[in-house]
Write a protein that holds these residues in place. Structure first.
Motif, PDB file in Angstrom:
ATOM      1  N   LEU A  19       0.819  -1.243  -0.011  1.00  0.00           N
ATOM      2  CA  LEU A  19      -0.162  -0.044   0.092  1.00  0.00           C
ATOM      3  C   LEU A  19       0.810   1.199   0.198  1.00  0.00           C
ATOM      4  CD1 LEU A  19      -2.586  -1.199   2.713  1.00  0.00           C
ATOM      5  CD2 LEU A  19      -3.100  -0.466   0.155  1.00  0.00           C
ATOM      6  N   ARG A  20       0.699   2.019  -0.803  1.00  0.00           N
ATOM      7  CA  ARG A  20       1.349   3.284  -1.167  1.00  0.00           C
ATOM      8  C   ARG A  20       0.603   4.605  -0.395  1.00  0.00           C
ATOM      9  NH1 ARG A  20       5.433   2.586  -5.184  1.00  0.00           N
ATOM     10  NH2 ARG A  20       5.282   0.556  -6.033  1.00  0.00           N
ATOM     11  N   LEU A  21       0.675   4.395   1.013  1.00  0.00           N
ATOM     12  CA  LEU A  21       0.242   5.438   1.618  1.00  0.00           C
ATOM     13  C   LEU A  21       0.824   5.713   3.034  1.00  0.00           C
ATOM     14  CD1 LEU A  21      -3.572   4.012   1.042  1.00  0.00           C
ATOM     15  CD2 LEU A  21      -2.777   6.172   0.110  1.00  0.00           C
ATOM     16  N   SER A  22       0.362   6.567   3.750  1.00  0.00           N
ATOM     17  CA  SER A  22       0.868   6.446   5.126  1.00  0.00           C
ATOM     18  C   SER A  22       0.566   5.606   5.839  1.00  0.00           C
ATOM     19  CB  SER A  22       0.381   7.896   5.735  1.00  0.00           C
ATOM     20  OG  SER A  22      -1.038   7.905   6.232  1.00  0.00           O
ATOM     21  N   PRO A  23       1.145   5.147   6.811  1.00  0.00           N
ATOM     22  CA  PRO A  23       0.917   3.908   7.950  1.00  0.00           C
ATOM     23  C   PRO A  23      -0.667   4.074   8.334  1.00  0.00           C
ATOM     24  CG  PRO A  23       3.004   4.447   8.366  1.00  0.00           C
ATOM     25  CD  PRO A  23       2.549   5.631   7.399  1.00  0.00           C
ATOM     26  N   VAL A  24      -1.086   5.410   8.919  1.00  0.00           N
ATOM     27  CA  VAL A  24      -2.586   5.658   9.261  1.00  0.00           C
ATOM     28  C   VAL A  24      -3.370   5.049   8.149  1.00  0.00           C
ATOM     29  CG1 VAL A  24      -3.957   7.348   9.907  1.00  0.00           C
ATOM     30  CG2 VAL A  24      -1.797   7.300  10.949  1.00  0.00           C
ATOM     31  N   LYS A  25      -3.367   5.666   6.976  1.00  0.00           N
ATOM     32  CA  LYS A  25      -4.359   5.558   5.855  1.00  0.00           C
ATOM     33  C   LYS A  25      -4.251   4.236   5.404  1.00  0.00           C
ATOM     34  CE  LYS A  25      -4.119  10.201   4.144  1.00  0.00           C
ATOM     35  NZ  LYS A  25      -4.059  11.088   2.908  1.00  0.00           N
ATOM     36  N   CYS A  26      -3.050   3.486   5.391  1.00  0.00           N
ATOM     37  CA  CYS A  26      -2.919   1.993   5.199  1.00  0.00           C
ATOM     38  C   CYS A  26      -3.863   1.204   6.085  1.00  0.00           C
ATOM     39  CB  CYS A  26      -1.596   1.424   5.438  1.00  0.00           C
ATOM     40  SG  CYS A  26      -0.446   1.999   4.093  1.00  0.00           S
ATOM     41  N   CYS A  27      -3.779   1.522   7.343  1.00  0.00           N
ATOM     42  CA  CYS A  27      -4.571   0.763   8.254  1.00  0.00           C
ATOM     43  C   CYS A  27      -6.290   1.034   8.032  1.00  0.00           C
ATOM     44  CB  CYS A  27      -4.297   1.295   9.947  1.00  0.00           C
ATOM     45  SG  CYS A  27      -2.727   1.067  10.501  1.00  0.00           S
ATOM     46  N   ARG A  28      -6.445   2.259   7.596  1.00  0.00           N
ATOM     47  CA  ARG A  28      -7.953   2.360   7.274  1.00  0.00           C
ATOM     48  C   ARG A  28      -8.490   1.654   6.044  1.00  0.00           C
ATOM     49  NH1 ARG A  28      -7.369   8.867   7.947  1.00  0.00           N
ATOM     50  NH2 ARG A  28      -7.541   9.058  10.242  1.00  0.00           N
ATOM     51  N   VAL A  29      -7.402   1.626   5.029  1.00  0.00           N
ATOM     52  CA  VAL A  29      -7.903   0.564   3.998  1.00  0.00           C
ATOM     53  C   VAL A  29      -8.025  -0.771   4.249  1.00  0.00           C
ATOM     54  CG1 VAL A  29      -6.867  -0.310   1.759  1.00  0.00           C
ATOM     55  CG2 VAL A  29      -6.721   2.331   2.393  1.00  0.00           C
ATOM     56  N   ILE A  30      -7.001  -1.268   5.325  1.00  0.00           N
ATOM     57  CA  ILE A  30      -7.175  -2.582   5.595  1.00  0.00           C
ATOM     58  C   ILE A  30      -8.445  -3.050   6.275  1.00  0.00           C
ATOM     59  CG2 ILE A  30      -6.150  -4.459   7.217  1.00  0.00           C
ATOM     60  CD1 ILE A  30      -3.388  -2.955   6.838  1.00  0.00           C
ATOM     61  N   VAL A  31      -8.988  -2.055   7.165  1.00  0.00           N
ATOM     62  CA  VAL A  31     -10.367  -2.172   7.737  1.00  0.00           C
ATOM     63  C   VAL A  31     -11.430  -2.163   6.879  1.00  0.00           C
ATOM     64  CG1 VAL A  31     -11.692  -1.524   9.331  1.00  0.00           C
ATOM     65  CG2 VAL A  31      -9.301  -1.522  10.296  1.00  0.00           C
ATOM     66  N   VAL A  32     -11.485  -1.238   5.860  1.00  0.00           N
ATOM     67  CA  VAL A  32     -12.397  -1.142   5.030  1.00  0.00           C
ATOM     68  C   VAL A  32     -12.461  -2.269   3.993  1.00  0.00           C
ATOM     69  CG1 VAL A  32     -13.317   0.267   3.004  1.00  0.00           C
ATOM     70  CG2 VAL A  32     -12.654   1.262   4.917  1.00  0.00           C
TER      71      VAL A  32
END
Length: 308
Positions: A238-251
């Motif tokens: 995932l080419r995002l910040s770690p915080v945004k990566c976590c959100r993508v994972i949950v979604v």
């Protein structure tokens, strides 16, 4: 008087030109479920702008779903599945004969790609940056709990101890129900791990049943990551910040649950090699403060072994 014209790109939608099979293939949900999602999220993503050609909620949703499905650019999921504990127990018992199981828990590494990350804690034993994501699943393959917040180098036992589900289990909120985990987790009366060195035929049969039941979550990981390739290592991370990566994972976990509930077609399997977390690390000897919890786990496991 000056008139400002603002256009919203609503005149074209892939749903209007794609067949049902193509919609299912590209977005991993049926046309009806996508339209239901659009209705649900529209109030939250409608662009409050007068800019020309703002994207409609439907286009935003489909673009996002396409990203989750292919990964080509760019804390807890609700467990309200409507199933009683008894139903879940029966579902798991039918797999290999272990009673009272309410869920299987395991960690999986979700790769991330961010050159600015220099903290070695993000690098797991597989030598790439990742989020160590703890997941619990039920017998139907639904993700009933997810924790996506810890760096890839974090041990599974630490994630469990600091998770809401682990703390609820420790308080006895699941009654006599148990979770199954691999040897990376601490043995508890509510979290049963395999026997490290089985010495009797009963212990060997118990370990076989434990392993057979636990492979269920590995299949869920495979379907989840196949359905949303952005969280699979083959997409490059995932080419995002770690915080945004976590959100993508949950979604993506939530969308996986929707797909399971509506009976979406099974995606082709993907190779999970190298994406499991540090599941085979030995447990440290329990300290005095943990000895009683460990002993209670030993007793629970012995009761289960006696059934085999």
């Amino acid at each position: 008087m000056v008139y400002i014209n603002a256009y919203v790109r609503q005149h074209f939608s892939p749903l209007n030109v794609l067949s049902d099979r193509a919609v299912q293939s590209k977005y991993q949900l049926t046309r009806v479920e996508i339209q239901r999602l659009v209705t649900l999220v529209s109030p939250h993503i409608q662009r409050a702008t007068r800019c020309n050609f703002a994207l409609s909620p439907e286009v935003q949703l489909l673009a996002t779903r396409r990203f989750y499905a292919v990964g080509s650019f760019l804390e807890v999921v609700g467990d309200g599945t409507g199933l009683s504990k008894a139903s879940v127990h029966r579902g798991f018992h039918a797999m290999a004969g272990i009673p009272r199981v309410i869920g299987v828990v395991d960690g999986t590494l979700i790769p991330i790609h961010n050159p600015s990350l220099v903290d070695p804690c993000w690098i797991g034993r597989k030598h790439y940056a990742a989020i160590n994501t703890q997941v619990a699943v039920d017998h139907d393959g639904l993700i009933t709990d997810i924790v996506a917040r810890w760096p890839g180098g974090t041990h599974d036992s630490f994630v469990w101890a600091n998770s809401a589900v682990g703390q609820k289990a420790g308080r006895g909120e699941f009654g006599r129900s148990i979770f199954l985990g691999d040897s990376g987790y601490p043995l508890r009366s509510y979290l049963v791990t395999p026997i490290t060195n089985p010495a009797t035929p009963q212990e060997e049969r118990f370990n076989e049943a434990h392993t057979h039941t636990r492979t269920h979550i590995e299949r869920v990981f495979g379907r989840w990551k196949s359905r949303y390739r952005c969280i699979h290592r083959s997409a490059g991370g995932l080419r995002l910040s770690p915080v945004k990566c976590c959100r993508v994972i949950v979604v993506t976990a939530m969308l996986h649950n929707i797909a399971v509930c509506v009976g979406a077609d099974e995606p082709p399997p993907v190779d999970e090699d190298g994406e499991t977390s540090e599941d085979e690390a030995p447990n440290p000897a329990p300290r005095e403060s943990r000895a009683a919890l460990h002993q209670a786990g030993v007793q629970t496991r012995e009761e289960l072994v006696n059934l085999f």
